[in-house]
Design a protein around this motif. Structure first.
Motif, PDB file in Angstrom:
ATOM      1  N   ASP A   8       0.856  -1.188   0.000  1.00  0.00           N
ATOM      2  CA  ASP A   8       0.000   0.000   0.000  1.00  0.00           C
ATOM      3  C   ASP A   8       0.892   1.239   0.000  1.00  0.00           C
ATOM      4  N   THR A   9       0.845   2.006  -1.090  1.00  0.00           N
ATOM      5  CA  THR A   9       1.657   3.216  -1.185  1.00  0.00           C
ATOM      6  C   THR A   9       0.904   4.449  -0.695  1.00  0.00           C
ATOM      7  N   GLY A  10      -0.281   4.219  -0.128  1.00  0.00           N
ATOM      8  CA  GLY A  10      -1.044   5.311   0.461  1.00  0.00           C
ATOM      9  C   GLY A  10      -1.380   6.378  -0.561  1.00  0.00           C
ATOM     10  N   ASN A  11      -1.189   7.624  -0.147  1.00  0.00           N
ATOM     11  CA  ASN A  11      -1.453   8.755  -1.039  1.00  0.00           C
ATOM     12  C   ASN A  11      -0.162   9.472  -1.408  1.00  0.00           C
ATOM     13  N   ALA A  12       0.929   8.706  -1.507  1.00  0.00           N
ATOM     14  CA  ALA A  12       2.221   9.284  -1.872  1.00  0.00           C
ATOM     15  C   ALA A  12       2.145   9.952  -3.238  1.00  0.00           C
ATOM     16  N   LYS A  13       2.894  11.027  -3.401  1.00  0.00           N
ATOM     17  CA  LYS A  13       2.899  11.725  -4.685  1.00  0.00           C
ATOM     18  C   LYS A  13       3.795  11.031  -5.710  1.00  0.00           C
ATOM     19  N   ASN A  14       4.852  10.397  -5.233  1.00  0.00           N
ATOM     20  CA  ASN A  14       5.781   9.680  -6.104  1.00  0.00           C
ATOM     21  C   ASN A  14       6.179   8.380  -5.414  1.00  0.00           C
ATOM     22  N   VAL A  15       6.359   7.333  -6.203  1.00  0.00           N
ATOM     23  CA  VAL A  15       6.727   6.032  -5.644  1.00  0.00           C
ATOM     24  C   VAL A  15       7.931   5.505  -6.411  1.00  0.00           C
ATOM     25  N   SER A  53       2.547   9.218  -8.728  1.00  0.00           N
ATOM     26  CA  SER A  53       1.419   8.452  -8.224  1.00  0.00           C
ATOM     27  C   SER A  53       0.119   9.231  -8.390  1.00  0.00           C
ATOM     28  N   THR A  54      -0.485   9.091  -9.575  1.00  0.00           N
ATOM     29  CA  THR A  54      -1.717   9.832  -9.876  1.00  0.00           C
ATOM     30  C   THR A  54      -2.817   8.929 -10.437  1.00  0.00           C
ATOM     31  N   ASN A  55      -2.571   7.627 -10.506  1.00  0.00           N
ATOM     32  CA  ASN A  55      -3.504   6.724 -11.179  1.00  0.00           C
ATOM     33  C   ASN A  55      -4.088   5.753 -10.163  1.00  0.00           C
TER      34      ASN A  55
END
Length: 556
Positions: free
Chosen positions: A416-423, A485-487
């Motif tokens: 789970d990358t949560g609501n991170a902006k970039n991964v 991370s926008t999708n």
């Protein structure tokens, strides 16, 4: 000549289109009947699974921004599901086509309609993502027309779909792959042939006892014109092997990798791992009466999973004929030489046409260590962070996340990358085999590709790194991938070698969890899962591998 749709974007420049993204929004409709058929693509007769009675399957063609709607009718006696490789599925993650992740399988006798937008452009392919079905034939090309840059060509010759080919039934192959004897596992993955657009010839003296084999099966042919420039859309749609593609005595100008346009570079041979694509321009430098061989050769380099048969079955031939060449003439051309490394071209070679600098702040990092090992019963499997993947067809993770579920069995390999902006994904391959790593839902930046299992943090070309959706990580090597991370969705990251997925080389990550609940799949998940649940209640599902590569039989 390959048929092309009206390209509404050609009068404008690429940069204007990328900025304004003026989509027309037409829907392109397709119907797929998935069924059994007996065919002999290389002269060896075998039972196959195909789309609409043809092999390869029909080309899906659209313009950038169009909607694509595909109704899939399952006429098999087992499940199926279809993945649209490289399509981002923005706002439509349930159409990604992965059983146990974005959907339940389509039950026998049932149908499911996939609807999604062509939000990338270039060349790709679709394939069954259920079991190792696609190694038996249900795959085909996708062409999304978009803006041209300065890369001018006269003729679009369309897809050139390469694939290693197996004469055995895929169920038997999967049974052998999931085993305890390394020699048997490796021997199973040795392909019998390689095909170009579904054709090649096979040496019938190598056919097994009981196999029907007709010699001198036809080769795929391509028409060239002297002085003209030809666009070829190369796809590796195979199950295992890295393939080297070339045309004798011709140069290839590479203008795109996967769905990413490049600043062009020129070579004589290109390497494609499973799932990778390249658009190339080829100038017609031959005489009008000449013919040349097109070649697809299976890599025999280190770490290439030994997926090649003895000559002549480790290469495929096609024929390039110029406008006045004799139709029955066989070429006498000579193959280009190359160094077989079983690896991608250096990531410094492909410069995306549109720059996208690397973001180094507000980055969530996921570390994935890949190892090959035996489980408690001695079965040889792939492990990611000490967990081999195993899924439940009746319980798609995307549906669970949309319902608010936050914890999952460890065997699902969910991150789970949560609501991170970039991964950022740091993938370390602690094995002697290579892996073409494919990510669903994204093209990623390739920040590093280093030939050891440690990364010093140095980013290759941080102002404009290579971008693609499938990158090979070599034996005992590391690749570093990064996305914006926008999708919102649940997206797999997996090796695209079918047999490695069978043995568990698969993880999935949750992106923008809080936004997933706002997406509305309608009957896409629930109705299809209800039909699958009803069917599986009266049929025994024998799971012999990770679940994405699974066999089913009727219980009576």
């Amino acid at each position: 000549m390959f048929h092309t749709l009206v390209n509404f974007y050609r009068p404008q420049t690429r940069d204007v289109l990328l900025k304004e993204r003026k989509f027309i929004g037409i829907t392109r409709y397709y119907h797929f009947d998935i069924g059994y058929i007996t065919m002999a693509p290389d002269g060896v007769t075998k039972n196959m699974i195909v789309v609409n009675g043809q092999f390869p399957g029909p080309t899906i063609e659209a313009n950038w921004g169009d909607w694509i709607e595909v109704e899939v009718q399952n006429n098999l006696d087992e499940g199926t599901a279809f993945h649209w490789h490289g399509l981002f599925q923005q706002q439509t993650p349930w159409a990604d086509g992965v059983p146990g992740v974005s959907q339940c399988p389509i039950a026998p006798g049932q149908k499911l309609t996939y609807r999604f937008q062509a939000n990338g452009y270039g060349t790709s392919w679709y394939h069954s993502h259920y079991s190792a079905q696609y190694s038996m034939g249900p795959f085909g090309p996708i062409v999304i027309h978009g803006p041209q840059s300065s890369n001018k060509y006269d003729t679009d010759l369309g897809p050139v779909l390469l694939a290693d080919w197996y004469h055995k039934d895929y169920h038997d192959l999967v049974k052998s792959v999931i085993g305890t004897d390394p020699a048997t596992v490796i021997g199973t993955t040795v392909s019998d042939n390689i095909l170009i657009n579904g054709k090649n010839s096979f040496n019938c003296s190598l056919a097994l006892v009981g196999q029907k084999c007709s010699p001198n099966a036809p080769l795929s042919e391509f028409n060239f014109n002297t002085g003209k420039t030809h666009l070829l859309r190369i796809v590796n749609g195979g199950s295992d092997g890295t393939l080297y593609f070339s045309i004798d005595d011709h140069e290839l100008e590479v203008i795109a990798l996967d769905f990413v346009p490049l600043t062009p570079y020129t070579t004589t041979v290109i390497a494609l791992g499973v799932g990778q694509r390249m658009d190339v321009l080829v100038k017609g430098t031959g005489k009008s009466t000449a013919s040349y061989y097109m070649r697809a050769r299976n890599s025999q380099g280190p770490g290439c999973d030994q997926s090649f048969a003895p000559p002549p079955a480790n290469f495929a031939l096609g024929i390039v004929r110029y406008q006045n060449a004799h139709s029955g003439q066989l070429p006498d051309s000579t193959a280009s030489s190359f160094i077989d490394t079983c690896a991608d071209a250096p990531i410094t070679l492909g410069r995306p046409y549109r720059s996208q600098p690397v973001v180094t702040e507000d980055v969530h990092t996921v570390n994935i260590d890949i190892v090959a090992a035996a489980n408690a019963s001695g079965t040889l499997l792939w492990f990611e962070n000490n967990s081999t993947f195993f899924t439940n067809f009746n319980d798609p993770v995307l549906r669970d996340v949309a319902a608010g579920q936050k914890s999952f069995p460890s065997k699902y390999n969910v991150y789970d990358t949560g609501n991170a902006k970039n991964v950022r994904f740091v993938i370390v391959n602690n094995s002697p085999a290579m892996h073409p790593i494919h990510m669903h839902g994204h093209t990623y930046q390739v920040l590093a590709n280093v030939p050891n299992i440690t990364w010093d943090g140095q980013i290759t070309n941080p102002s404009n790194p290579l971008r693609r959706d499938t990158q090979i990580v070599g034996p005992n090597s590391t690749i570093v991938l990064q996305i914006e991370s926008t999708n919102a969705g649940v997206w797999p990251i997996h090796c695209h070698i079918a047999w490695h997925v069978s043995a568990g080389l698969f993880v999935q990550f949750i992106e923008q969890r809080d936004s997933i609940k706002n997406l509305h799949p309608g009957n896409q998940i629930d109705g299809n899962c209800q039909a699958w649940d009803n069917w599986s209640k009266t049929h025994t599902v024998f799971q012999i591998d990770s679940g994405l590569r699974r066999m089913m039989v009727r219980s009576g």
